[in-house]
Design a protein around this motif. Structure first.
Motif, mmCIF file in Angstrom:
data_model
loop_
_atom_site.group_PDB
_atom_site.id
_atom_site.type_symbol
_atom_site.label_atom_id
_atom_site.label_comp_id
_atom_site.label_asym_id
_atom_site.label_seq_id
_atom_site.Cartn_x
_atom_site.Cartn_y
_atom_site.Cartn_z
ATOM 1 N N ARG A 59 117.146 -76.731 18.270
ATOM 2 C CA ARG A 59 118.085 -75.711 18.783
ATOM 3 C C ARG A 59 117.245 -74.597 19.389
ATOM 4 N NH1 ARG A 59 123.256 -76.751 15.670
ATOM 5 N NH2 ARG A 59 122.513 -77.882 13.841
ATOM 6 N N ILE A 108 119.185 -86.898 8.731
ATOM 7 C CA ILE A 108 120.578 -87.139 8.330
ATOM 8 C C ILE A 108 121.079 -88.437 8.953
ATOM 9 C CG2 ILE A 108 122.961 -86.282 8.480
ATOM 10 C CD1 ILE A 108 121.864 -83.474 8.417
ATOM 11 N N ARG A 137 128.684 -87.092 19.781
ATOM 12 C CA ARG A 137 128.826 -86.402 18.491
ATOM 13 C C ARG A 137 128.551 -84.914 18.590
ATOM 14 N NH1 ARG A 137 125.226 -87.467 15.277
ATOM 15 N NH2 ARG A 137 123.960 -89.015 16.360
ATOM 16 N N GLY A 153 129.252 -82.991 21.260
ATOM 17 C CA GLY A 153 130.162 -82.286 22.161
ATOM 18 C C GLY A 153 129.670 -82.106 23.583
ATOM 19 N N ILE A 176 133.896 -78.232 18.179
ATOM 20 C CA ILE A 176 133.037 -79.209 18.865
ATOM 21 C C ILE A 176 133.701 -80.579 18.868
ATOM 22 C CG2 ILE A 176 130.809 -80.426 18.796
ATOM 23 C CD1 ILE A 176 129.588 -77.938 17.603
ATOM 24 N N SER A 177 133.841 -81.158 20.054
ATOM 25 C CA SER A 177 134.351 -82.526 20.179
ATOM 26 C C SER A 177 133.265 -83.464 19.656
ATOM 27 C CB SER A 177 134.639 -82.801 21.657
ATOM 28 O OG SER A 177 134.731 -84.183 21.880
ATOM 29 N N THR A 178 133.622 -84.374 18.730
ATOM 30 C CA THR A 178 132.563 -85.165 18.090
ATOM 31 C C THR A 178 132.748 -86.676 18.179
ATOM 32 O OG1 THR A 178 133.727 -85.077 15.991
ATOM 33 C CG2 THR A 178 132.033 -83.408 16.372
#
Lengths: 322, 322
Positions: A143, A204, A278, A280, B204-206
């Motif tokens: 990020r 993850i 996932r 967006g 957020i679209s996931t």
């Protein structure tokens, strides 16, 4: 090419069809025959491969309905040895390109992912039999305070046996005999990108993608177990096994352009696409084929090989006699 | 029941089969007939529904191969009106439970999600015709300093027409005529949980999930567009439209127990399962049926209705004459 998300978006369905080229064409033709071991369909065999297997009738029974591994072989060990002998012969004869890349590393051949293995086979040969194979991929991302979310990629070494010099996911590897999923993820992260153990604690498990690709080498029903790994902004991957040429980091908005390029390994793009969905970047608002693309990331490989053969087996019918 | 992740994990495949009960059984029987509009299969009709439609031959042509909407109807408007007239008749006769829950809210009926709508139909009636329907769900979650990641749930009001009093996702809603995907997500978040606009900026679209359920009311080929919404630890949802009884927040490790309970709306569990997979709670290491479960979250609803009818149409063959 400005590489904006909007420009790339309509080309994604074509890409999804490309990495499913066998699912969309060959799979529905009757050219290929089921490969059956111990009554279970474990693969699919193309005519060019069948033509060669006919010369080994003591190992492969080629019948009108299927190609069956000799059911007289008693166990995992015997089946693995007998098949390996044939493969070594074929390798000597130089019949198949894929066997030139012999790996001395085996994949398990199973009826289903979570059932006992029936035999093992060199990974270079599994595409000749349409054996489902399984791998692990890590999306290494950052990020970034200015550039937003960014994703790491590797460029494969020009000496790699498959897809040399192509761009690829930061870390990935096949699930070979004797290695677990998380174990493979850790091993590959250290070998391919020198990710230290303390960073791997952030790994993850996020999904899997399944698709059915075909190339001149053979058939590839692939399932990738996908992991996300958030990395510190100042982390730079470093290759430790000589299989990577270089690494590059890109803002997620530039990643579609990357995977749509002919320099990107076709069979690695599904994992990137899944990541961008996932997180967006690719959404139902900006991608008109959103639902179809997601279907193409999850073709039903676990059920695609029919189960009729199990029933024959249960009823005590040998397929060789049909 | 301690509700530990490990205890719940082996029961997840059974749940995935439950929300796909029609995909796994009825879909493969020949009992149901394709519902065809303008040459496109848009649904599937059960024998109990067919028995009633036979009484409206000026609207529905029931042939041995399919049920076709009268191809003489000229446009969207006429098709919608004619079908609605039949539905109002059936509603008066009290033939179908589902029509008791008439909604005065329509769903579009399309050949594919991104093609022009052929007609609209009250949402209570779409399950009689096996029309694919689309919805939006928001996973409202929190990163709690002590409890880790936690997910919000709502308990549906006991006055709801469907699944009254059952536990459900924090926010969800059907995609009805005239409303976009993101628009519906925002609208429902405000109405159902009073999420303020500044928090909705984090939406957020996931992903999407697709499954094929059947109940006594009818057939439900459902696709949900899924959004994740990280919420502040101190945010508490408050219902504004009277459709929610209460809200509850649970650590993700307790969510499997929640969705496995008979008090949870079966058709809302796929979105939770998808969330728990994407966030590393359900993994290939702790769930032996991981790959099969993911397949059941993505059954191929976009391609499941055959396209043979389009071809007939292209060739100028009226299905009524076959």
């Amino acid at each position: 090419m400005s590489g904006s998300v909007d420009e790339c978006i309509t080309r994604l369905l074509a890409l999804a069809k490309r990495f499913n080229c066998f699912y969309l064409s060959g799979f529905h033709s009757s050219e290929c025959k089921p490969f059956v071991v111990e009554g279970y369909q474990v693969g699919l065999i193309r005519p060019d491969v069948m033509k060669e297997l006919i010369h080994f009738p003591e190992v492969f029974h080629v019948t009108p309905g299927c190609v069956e591994l000799n059911p007289a072989f008693r166990d995992y060990q015997e089946r693995s040895v007998k098949v390996n002998e044939v493969l070594k012969e074929l390798r000597k004869k130089n019949t198949f390109i894929t066997l030139k890349g012999w790996r001395d590393e085996c994949y398990e051949v199973k009826a289903e992912f979570n059932t006992t293995s029936l035999l093992k086979m060199d990974r270079s040969a599994t595409c000749l039999f349409g054996i489902r194979n399984y791998g692990v991929t890590i999306n290494g991302y950052v990020r970034h305070p200015q550039q937003g979310q960014c994703l790491w990629f590797q460029k494969r070494a020009s000496t790699k046996q498959t897809w040399p010099g192509k761009w690829d996911n930061m870390v990935s590897g096949g699930l070979s005999v004797g290695h677990g999923i998380l174990e493979t993820a850790h091993k590959e992260a250290m070998e391919e990108a020198s990710v230290p153990p303390y960073l791997l604690q952030n790994l993850i498990s996020t999904s899997c993608v399944s698709f059915f690709f075909e190339s001149e080498r053979g058939l590839f029903p692939n399932t990738e177990f996908v992991f996300d790994l958030e990395l510190p902004v100042d982390f730079v991957p470093e290759n430790a096994d000589g299989e990577v040429d270089t690494f590059e980091i890109l803002p997620v908005t530039k990643c579609l352009e990357k995977i749509l390029s002919p320099d990107f390994k076709t069979t690695s793009s599904p994992v990137v696409l899944d990541f961008l969905i996932r997180h967006g970047v690719v959404t139902p608002e900006n991608e008109p084929n959103y639902l179809s693309i997601i279907e193409f990331l999850h073709v039903p490989l676990q059920t695609v090989y029919g189960r009729c053969h199990n029933k024959m087996k249960e009823n005590g019918i040998s397929l060789s006699n049909i």
